[in-house]
Motif scaffolding. Structure first.
Motif, PDB file in Angstrom:
ATOM      1  N   UNK A 127       0.770  -1.219   0.033  1.00 13.09           N
ATOM      2  CA  UNK A 127      -0.096   0.176  -0.063  1.00 13.09           C
ATOM      3  C   UNK A 127       0.912   1.007   0.101  1.00 13.09           C
ATOM      4  N   UNK A 128       2.075   1.371   0.799  1.00 13.02           N
ATOM      5  CA  UNK A 128       2.702   2.349   0.930  1.00 13.02           C
ATOM      6  C   UNK A 128       3.731   2.684  -0.188  1.00 13.02           C
ATOM      7  N   UNK A 129       4.501   1.683  -0.641  1.00 17.10           N
ATOM      8  CA  UNK A 129       5.264   1.644  -1.696  1.00 17.10           C
ATOM      9  C   UNK A 129       5.082   0.761  -3.018  1.00 17.10           C
ATOM     10  N   UNK A 130       3.921   0.345  -3.225  1.00 25.12           N
ATOM     11  CA  UNK A 130       3.603  -0.061  -4.541  1.00 25.12           C
ATOM     12  C   UNK A 130       4.371  -1.259  -4.904  1.00 25.12           C
ATOM     13  N   UNK A 131       5.135  -2.026  -3.867  1.00 19.67           N
ATOM     14  CA  UNK A 131       5.646  -3.234  -4.320  1.00 19.67           C
ATOM     15  C   UNK A 131       5.765  -4.065  -2.695  1.00 19.67           C
ATOM     16  N   UNK A 132       5.514  -5.330  -3.176  1.00 20.24           N
ATOM     17  CA  UNK A 132       5.854  -6.081  -1.752  1.00 20.24           C
ATOM     18  C   UNK A 132       7.080  -6.840  -1.607  1.00 20.24           C
ATOM     19  N   UNK A 133       7.919  -6.068  -2.500  1.00 21.70           N
ATOM     20  CA  UNK A 133       9.148  -6.645  -2.516  1.00 21.70           C
ATOM     21  C   UNK A 133      10.261  -5.472  -1.867  1.00 21.70           C
ATOM     22  N   UNK A 134      11.450  -5.916  -1.382  1.00 23.86           N
ATOM     23  CA  UNK A 134      12.337  -4.898  -1.047  1.00 23.86           C
ATOM     24  C   UNK A 134      12.389  -4.741   0.457  1.00 23.86           C
ATOM     25  N   UNK A 135      13.174  -4.024   1.005  1.00 19.15           N
ATOM     26  CA  UNK A 135      13.210  -3.533   2.179  1.00 19.15           C
ATOM     27  C   UNK A 135      13.089  -2.008   2.430  1.00 19.15           C
ATOM     28  N   UNK A 136      12.346  -1.485   3.238  1.00 18.98           N
ATOM     29  CA  UNK A 136      12.156  -0.065   3.436  1.00 18.98           C
ATOM     30  C   UNK A 136      12.130   0.314   4.959  1.00 18.98           C
ATOM     31  N   UNK A 137      13.053   1.043   5.137  1.00 13.80           N
ATOM     32  CA  UNK A 137      13.494   1.418   6.726  1.00 13.80           C
ATOM     33  C   UNK A 137      12.094   1.778   7.534  1.00 13.80           C
ATOM     34  N   UNK A 138      11.440   2.699   6.886  1.00 17.20           N
ATOM     35  CA  UNK A 138      10.161   3.296   7.774  1.00 17.20           C
ATOM     36  C   UNK A 138       8.959   2.361   7.597  1.00 17.20           C
ATOM     37  N   UNK A 139       9.057   1.199   7.003  1.00 18.96           N
ATOM     38  CA  UNK A 139       7.985   0.358   6.931  1.00 18.96           C
ATOM     39  C   UNK A 139       7.581  -0.397   8.427  1.00 18.96           C
ATOM     40  N   UNK A 140       8.767  -0.901   9.196  1.00 17.83           N
ATOM     41  CA  UNK A 140       8.606  -1.329  10.489  1.00 17.83           C
ATOM     42  C   UNK A 140       8.160  -0.469  11.499  1.00 17.83           C
ATOM     43  N   UNK A 141       8.355   0.850  11.489  1.00 19.47           N
ATOM     44  CA  UNK A 141       7.848   1.874  12.362  1.00 19.47           C
ATOM     45  C   UNK A 141       6.581   2.135  12.273  1.00 19.47           C
ATOM     46  N   UNK A 142       6.129   2.308  10.938  1.00 20.79           N
ATOM     47  CA  UNK A 142       4.763   2.512  10.740  1.00 20.79           C
ATOM     48  C   UNK A 142       3.972   1.476  10.877  1.00 20.79           C
ATOM     49  N   UNK A 143       4.242   0.200  10.764  1.00 22.42           N
ATOM     50  CA  UNK A 143       3.570  -1.032  11.199  1.00 22.42           C
ATOM     51  C   UNK A 143       3.297  -1.162  12.806  1.00 22.42           C
ATOM     52  N   UNK A 144       4.277  -0.804  13.372  1.00 29.16           N
ATOM     53  CA  UNK A 144       4.617  -1.101  14.789  1.00 29.16           C
ATOM     54  C   UNK A 144       3.651  -0.013  15.546  1.00 29.16           C
ATOM     55  N   UNK A 145       3.451   1.197  15.031  1.00 30.18           N
ATOM     56  CA  UNK A 145       2.635   2.194  15.535  1.00 30.18           C
ATOM     57  C   UNK A 145       1.079   1.716  15.271  1.00 30.18           C
ATOM     58  N   UNK A 146       0.814   1.155  14.184  1.00 26.13           N
ATOM     59  CA  UNK A 146      -0.515   0.618  14.014  1.00 26.13           C
ATOM     60  C   UNK A 146      -0.830  -0.752  14.716  1.00 26.13           C
ATOM     61  N   UNK A 147       0.173  -1.614  14.903  1.00 25.90           N
ATOM     62  CA  UNK A 147       0.053  -2.757  15.499  1.00 25.90           C
ATOM     63  C   UNK A 147      -0.009  -2.798  16.880  1.00 25.90           C
ATOM     64  N   UNK A 148      -0.860  -2.087  17.657  1.00 22.37           N
ATOM     65  CA  UNK A 148      -0.994  -1.979  19.106  1.00 22.37           C
ATOM     66  C   UNK A 148      -0.999  -3.066  19.920  1.00 22.37           C
ATOM     67  N   UNK A 149      -1.677  -4.311  19.322  1.00 20.20           N
ATOM     68  CA  UNK A 149      -1.717  -5.441  20.078  1.00 20.20           C
ATOM     69  C   UNK A 149      -0.190  -6.225  20.193  1.00 20.20           C
ATOM     70  N   UNK A 150       0.532  -5.956  19.162  1.00 16.82           N
ATOM     71  CA  UNK A 150       1.734  -6.700  19.075  1.00 16.82           C
ATOM     72  C   UNK A 150       1.537  -8.000  18.751  1.00 16.82           C
ATOM     73  N   UNK A 151       0.653  -8.395  17.765  1.00 20.19           N
ATOM     74  CA  UNK A 151       0.389  -9.654  17.383  1.00 20.19           C
ATOM     75  C   UNK A 151       0.758  -9.926  15.885  1.00 20.19           C
ATOM     76  N   UNK A 152       1.491  -9.010  15.599  1.00 16.83           N
ATOM     77  CA  UNK A 152       2.178  -9.362  13.980  1.00 16.83           C
ATOM     78  C   UNK A 152       1.285  -9.086  12.807  1.00 16.83           C
TER      79      UNK A 152
END
Length: 263
Positions: A127-152
């Motif tokens: 959704x953010x980068x138009x590709x499911x491949x590759x590694x993006x630095x800010x992805x993990x941080x954005x995901x963690x902010x949304x994943x409040x239950x910490x269940x992945x």
């Protein structure tokens, strides 16, 4: 795509905003006149991090712009009940109709790769980068902010609750806290020099920019000096709030445009 957004962000100011006796002026002038666009001051660095959410915000705004009853009902095949939508609306600043519209968007995102009713990290990356491949630095941080239950995974209630901070009725303090969480990479309650350097390096890499080490270090030092009001070598939440109060444009992308103009 996020790379384009960040590159546009980087064009806002030039290297002339970074002054340090440790930087050779000839080197600085060479970078300013090269094909790479100069990364500006601490405001632009923070703005570029916030830009990581822009594709999602555009999608949300577009969804809410079409949240008519017919649109929602036509797409409404889910396990959530009317009571669930009412509860989420009562817990946020969204109307019931808007919560239903957000569920339409959530279903689209959560079924883009794995149709199981959850947004996985790869789906958020798509959704953010138009590709499911590759590694993006800010992805993990954005995901963690949304994943409040910490269940992945990101569940629908987490999705709505996180997006609520972008509502025009959300307080400035909520928006400031949300942005601070994005920058607090190690989740320690403050932003250290190493975290600032990681952000700067990531922005440069994802924007296809190369800078000499001395200029990179000076950029990090200037960012810390600009934001660290009590000069303790790290950025606390209080430092961040004070900096935002002096630079309100930092929160420019923290309000959903559709709702902003509707209210």
């Amino acid at each position: 795509m996020i790379q384009k957004t960040q590159k546009e962000c980087l064009k806002l100011r030039t290297m002339s905003s970074i002054s340090s006796p440790a930087i050779d002026t000839t080197t600085t002038k060479h970078i300013m006149t090269s094909d790479s666009h100069g990364l500006s001051d601490s405001r632009t660095i923070m703005e570029c991090v916030c830009a990581a959410l822009m594709p999602l915000m555009v999608a949300v705004a577009g969804c809410l712009g079409y949240c008519s009853n017919s649109f929602v009902q036509k797409n409404k095949r889910c396990s959530y009940t009317a009571e669930d939508f009412e509860t989420l609306a009562a817990s946020t600043r969204f109307t019931i109709k808007e919560v239903e519209a957000l569920h339409v968007l959530f279903k689209r995102l959560s079924s883009s790769l794995i149709d199981d009713g959850f947004i996985h990290k790869e789906e958020l990356q798509l959704a953010l980068f138009q590709t499911p491949n590759g590694k993006y630095f800010f992805l993990d941080r954005v995901f963690d902010v949304f994943d409040q239950k910490r269940n992945g995974v990101i569940e629908f209630d987490e999705f709505v609750l996180a997006l609520s901070v972008f509502h025009p009725y959300a307080s400035i303090d909520e928006k400031i806290d949300f942005a601070f969480k994005l920058y607090d990479l190690n989740q320690t309650g403050f932003i250290g020099r190493d975290e600032v350097k990681q952000m700067v390096v990531a922005i440069l890499i994802e924007s296809d920019m190369n800078l000499p080490d001395d200029l990179l270090e000076a950029m990090v030092d200037k960012t810390i000096a600009d934001v660290d009001k009590d000069s303790d070598g790290k950025i606390s939440k209080e430092d961040w709030k004070a900096f935002v109060s002096e630079n309100p444009s930092l929160l420019m992308n923290m309000t959903l445009p559709y709702l902003k103009y509707e209210l």
